[in-house]
Design a protein around this motif. Sequence first.
Motif, PDB file in Angstrom:
ATOM      1  N   VAL A  22       0.932  -1.152   0.072  1.00 18.26           N
ATOM      2  CA  VAL A  22       0.229   0.110   0.132  1.00 18.26           C
ATOM      3  C   VAL A  22       0.780   1.243  -0.059  1.00 18.26           C
ATOM      4  CG1 VAL A  22      -1.906   1.222   1.075  1.00 18.26           C
ATOM      5  CG2 VAL A  22      -1.853  -1.201   1.260  1.00 18.26           C
ATOM      6  N   GLY A  23       0.742   2.079  -0.881  1.00 16.37           N
ATOM      7  CA  GLY A  23       1.285   3.132  -1.060  1.00 16.37           C
ATOM      8  C   GLY A  23       1.205   4.121  -2.365  1.00 16.37           C
ATOM      9  N   ASP A  24       2.165   5.053  -2.570  1.00 15.89           N
ATOM     10  CA  ASP A  24       1.805   5.701  -3.743  1.00 15.89           C
ATOM     11  C   ASP A  24       1.845   4.945  -5.186  1.00 15.89           C
ATOM     12  OD1 ASP A  24       1.811   8.209  -2.181  1.00 15.89           O
ATOM     13  OD2 ASP A  24       3.864   8.589  -2.589  1.00 15.89           O
ATOM     14  N   VAL A  25       2.495   4.303  -5.284  1.00 15.34           N
ATOM     15  CA  VAL A  25       2.585   3.384  -6.401  1.00 15.34           C
ATOM     16  C   VAL A  25       1.350   2.545  -6.626  1.00 15.34           C
ATOM     17  CG1 VAL A  25       3.761   1.365  -7.621  1.00 15.34           C
ATOM     18  CG2 VAL A  25       5.149   2.938  -6.431  1.00 15.34           C
ATOM     19  N   SER A  26       0.658   1.952  -5.552  1.00 14.51           N
ATOM     20  CA  SER A  26      -0.273   1.182  -5.601  1.00 14.51           C
ATOM     21  C   SER A  26      -1.369   2.080  -5.803  1.00 14.51           C
ATOM     22  CB  SER A  26      -0.575   0.154  -4.431  1.00 14.51           C
ATOM     23  OG  SER A  26      -0.571   1.157  -3.366  1.00 14.51           O
ATOM     24  N   GLU A  27      -1.533   3.284  -5.183  1.00 11.73           N
ATOM     25  CA  GLU A  27      -2.663   4.367  -5.596  1.00 11.73           C
ATOM     26  C   GLU A  27      -2.666   4.452  -7.061  1.00 11.73           C
ATOM     27  OE1 GLU A  27      -2.823   7.524  -2.939  1.00 11.73           O
ATOM     28  OE2 GLU A  27      -2.654   6.469  -1.202  1.00 11.73           O
ATOM     29  N   TYR A  28      -1.661   4.854  -7.628  1.00 11.14           N
ATOM     30  CA  TYR A  28      -1.553   5.221  -8.973  1.00 11.14           C
ATOM     31  C   TYR A  28      -1.929   4.055  -9.868  1.00 11.14           C
ATOM     32  CZ  TYR A  28       1.229   9.612  -7.790  1.00 11.14           C
ATOM     33  OH  TYR A  28       1.522  10.757  -7.164  1.00 11.14           O
ATOM     34  N   LEU A  29      -1.575   2.944  -9.447  1.00 12.66           N
ATOM     35  CA  LEU A  29      -2.016   1.781 -10.282  1.00 12.66           C
ATOM     36  C   LEU A  29      -3.558   1.563 -10.026  1.00 12.66           C
ATOM     37  CD1 LEU A  29      -1.148  -0.296 -12.170  1.00 12.66           C
ATOM     38  CD2 LEU A  29      -0.443  -1.727 -10.145  1.00 12.66           C
ATOM     39  N   ILE A  30      -4.067   1.696  -9.065  1.00 10.90           N
ATOM     40  CA  ILE A  30      -5.485   1.928  -8.672  1.00 10.90           C
ATOM     41  C   ILE A  30      -6.171   2.627  -9.599  1.00 10.90           C
ATOM     42  CG2 ILE A  30      -7.254   2.234  -6.988  1.00 10.90           C
ATOM     43  CD1 ILE A  30      -5.451   0.571  -4.825  1.00 10.90           C
ATOM     44  N   ALA A  31      -5.651   4.013  -9.482  1.00 13.26           N
ATOM     45  CA  ALA A  31      -6.220   5.208 -10.456  1.00 13.26           C
ATOM     46  C   ALA A  31      -5.971   4.701 -11.757  1.00 13.26           C
ATOM     47  CB  ALA A  31      -5.591   6.471 -10.140  1.00 13.26           C
ATOM     48  N   ALA A  32      -5.099   4.295 -12.309  1.00  8.98           N
ATOM     49  CA  ALA A  32      -4.969   3.883 -13.767  1.00  8.98           C
ATOM     50  C   ALA A  32      -6.093   2.639 -13.934  1.00  8.98           C
ATOM     51  CB  ALA A  32      -3.694   3.334 -14.109  1.00  8.98           C
ATOM     52  N   LEU A  33      -6.148   1.834 -13.228  1.00  8.76           N
ATOM     53  CA  LEU A  33      -6.886   0.591 -13.572  1.00  8.76           C
ATOM     54  C   LEU A  33      -8.592   1.123 -13.300  1.00  8.76           C
ATOM     55  CD1 LEU A  33      -5.360  -2.425 -11.688  1.00  8.76           C
ATOM     56  CD2 LEU A  33      -5.762  -2.101 -14.067  1.00  8.76           C
ATOM     57  N   SER A  34      -8.954   2.031 -12.446  1.00 10.44           N
ATOM     58  CA  SER A  34     -10.064   2.688 -12.373  1.00 10.44           C
ATOM     59  C   SER A  34     -10.485   3.366 -13.403  1.00 10.44           C
ATOM     60  CB  SER A  34     -10.227   3.719 -11.059  1.00 10.44           C
ATOM     61  OG  SER A  34      -9.801   2.831 -10.034  1.00 10.44           O
ATOM     62  N   ILE A  35      -9.588   4.179 -14.347  1.00 10.32           N
ATOM     63  CA  ILE A  35      -9.921   4.629 -15.323  1.00 10.32           C
ATOM     64  C   ILE A  35     -10.043   3.603 -16.521  1.00 10.32           C
ATOM     65  CG2 ILE A  35      -9.013   6.342 -17.191  1.00 10.32           C
ATOM     66  CD1 ILE A  35      -7.550   7.796 -14.936  1.00 10.32           C
ATOM     67  N   ALA A  36      -9.464   2.580 -16.577  1.00 11.60           N
ATOM     68  CA  ALA A  36      -9.770   1.746 -17.752  1.00 11.60           C
ATOM     69  C   ALA A  36     -10.786   1.042 -17.490  1.00 11.60           C
ATOM     70  CB  ALA A  36      -8.387   0.752 -17.695  1.00 11.60           C
ATOM     71  N   LEU A  37     -11.106   0.564 -16.231  1.00  8.60           N
ATOM     72  CA  LEU A  37     -12.575   0.045 -15.879  1.00  8.60           C
ATOM     73  C   LEU A  37     -13.685   0.753 -16.258  1.00  8.60           C
ATOM     74  CD1 LEU A  37     -11.534  -1.765 -12.347  1.00  8.60           C
ATOM     75  CD2 LEU A  37     -12.158  -2.761 -14.727  1.00  8.60           C
ATOM     76  N   ALA A  38     -13.482   2.138 -15.810  1.00 13.09           N
ATOM     77  CA  ALA A  38     -14.497   3.184 -16.258  1.00 13.09           C
ATOM     78  C   ALA A  38     -14.908   3.184 -17.852  1.00 13.09           C
ATOM     79  CB  ALA A  38     -14.144   4.478 -15.873  1.00 13.09           C
ATOM     80  N   LEU A  39     -13.706   3.221 -18.592  1.00 17.11           N
ATOM     81  CA  LEU A  39     -13.894   3.264 -20.048  1.00 17.11           C
ATOM     82  C   LEU A  39     -14.509   2.054 -20.462  1.00 17.11           C
ATOM     83  CD1 LEU A  39     -10.288   4.763 -20.878  1.00 17.11           C
ATOM     84  CD2 LEU A  39     -12.700   5.787 -21.145  1.00 17.11           C
ATOM     85  N   LEU A  40     -14.325   0.940 -19.938  1.00 23.75           N
ATOM     86  CA  LEU A  40     -14.941  -0.352 -20.200  1.00 23.75           C
ATOM     87  C   LEU A  40     -16.564  -0.195 -19.983  1.00 23.75           C
ATOM     88  CD1 LEU A  40     -12.810  -3.259 -18.840  1.00 23.75           C
ATOM     89  CD2 LEU A  40     -13.310  -2.811 -21.323  1.00 23.75           C
ATOM     90  N   MET A  41     -17.173   0.534 -19.142  1.00 28.67           N
ATOM     91  CA  MET A  41     -18.351   0.635 -18.629  1.00 28.67           C
ATOM     92  C   MET A  41     -19.045   1.196 -20.036  1.00 28.67           C
ATOM     93  SD  MET A  41     -17.901   1.856 -14.660  1.00 28.67           S
ATOM     94  CE  MET A  41     -19.551   2.280 -14.661  1.00 28.67           C
ATOM     95  N   ILE A  42     -18.646   2.047 -20.474  1.00 26.65           N
ATOM     96  CA  ILE A  42     -19.325   2.844 -21.701  1.00 26.65           C
ATOM     97  C   ILE A  42     -19.724   1.876 -22.622  1.00 26.65           C
ATOM     98  CG2 ILE A  42     -18.983   4.392 -23.429  1.00 26.65           C
ATOM     99  CD1 ILE A  42     -17.189   6.012 -21.540  1.00 26.65           C
ATOM    100  N   PRO A  43     -18.778   1.051 -23.528  1.00 26.97           N
ATOM    101  CA  PRO A  43     -19.470  -0.034 -24.394  1.00 26.97           C
ATOM    102  C   PRO A  43     -20.271  -1.133 -23.747  1.00 26.97           C
ATOM    103  CG  PRO A  43     -17.132  -0.591 -24.064  1.00 26.97           C
ATOM    104  CD  PRO A  43     -17.412   0.955 -23.424  1.00 26.97           C
TER     105      PRO A  43
END
Length: 192
Positions: free
Chosen positions: A122-143
């Motif tokens: 848990v730390g900055d690297v995992s927070e950035y990775l979580i943020a990037a994955l969240s954006i990718a998952l959100a983009l998947l929600m659209i189609p």
Amino acid sequence: MSSAPLHDILDDIEGLAEDEGKVDVKSLLESFQARSFGPVLVLLGILSMSPLGAVPGIPIVLAGMVILWAGQILIGRSHPWTPEFLHSIEISEDQVGKFRDKAEPATEFVDNWVKPRLKWAVGDVSEYLIAALSIALALLMIPLELVPFAVAIPAGALVLLGLALMAKDGILTLISIALGGIVIIGSIVGFL
């Protein structure tokens, strides 16, 4: 750090609603600021998994909100900024109570499992990775909006990612990152 992050959020939301007979988005965000972006991701994931996520257009709006907030993690903001027009959206005390009644069994189950552990994960690297994955998952929600209730798959991964941020649970962080990656890869393969 509380060992019951979801229960604490429900308590905060209910307390805010009891004070005024309702709660608005601005008040919710102000109460979440000290605990980072996790509650926002959890809330957006839960809304996407609910019947609201099956309403045409709503998954796109929720995905846009995820991208907005997760993007802010990537640029280093300490708490979420939100557009002014969203601040006035209100939820009545009665609606909050009904939601809490329905959510309570699930929150108790989850809160029994999540706790601060494996601090190295848990730390900055995992927070950035979580943020990037969240954006990718959100983009998947659209189609995926085109397939009834398919949005629930990336939304479930969003809930886990948000919980990992909130609880500072290294095991949950590793599991949610792996699950988010699997959902993204599986969806890409499915689209091809």
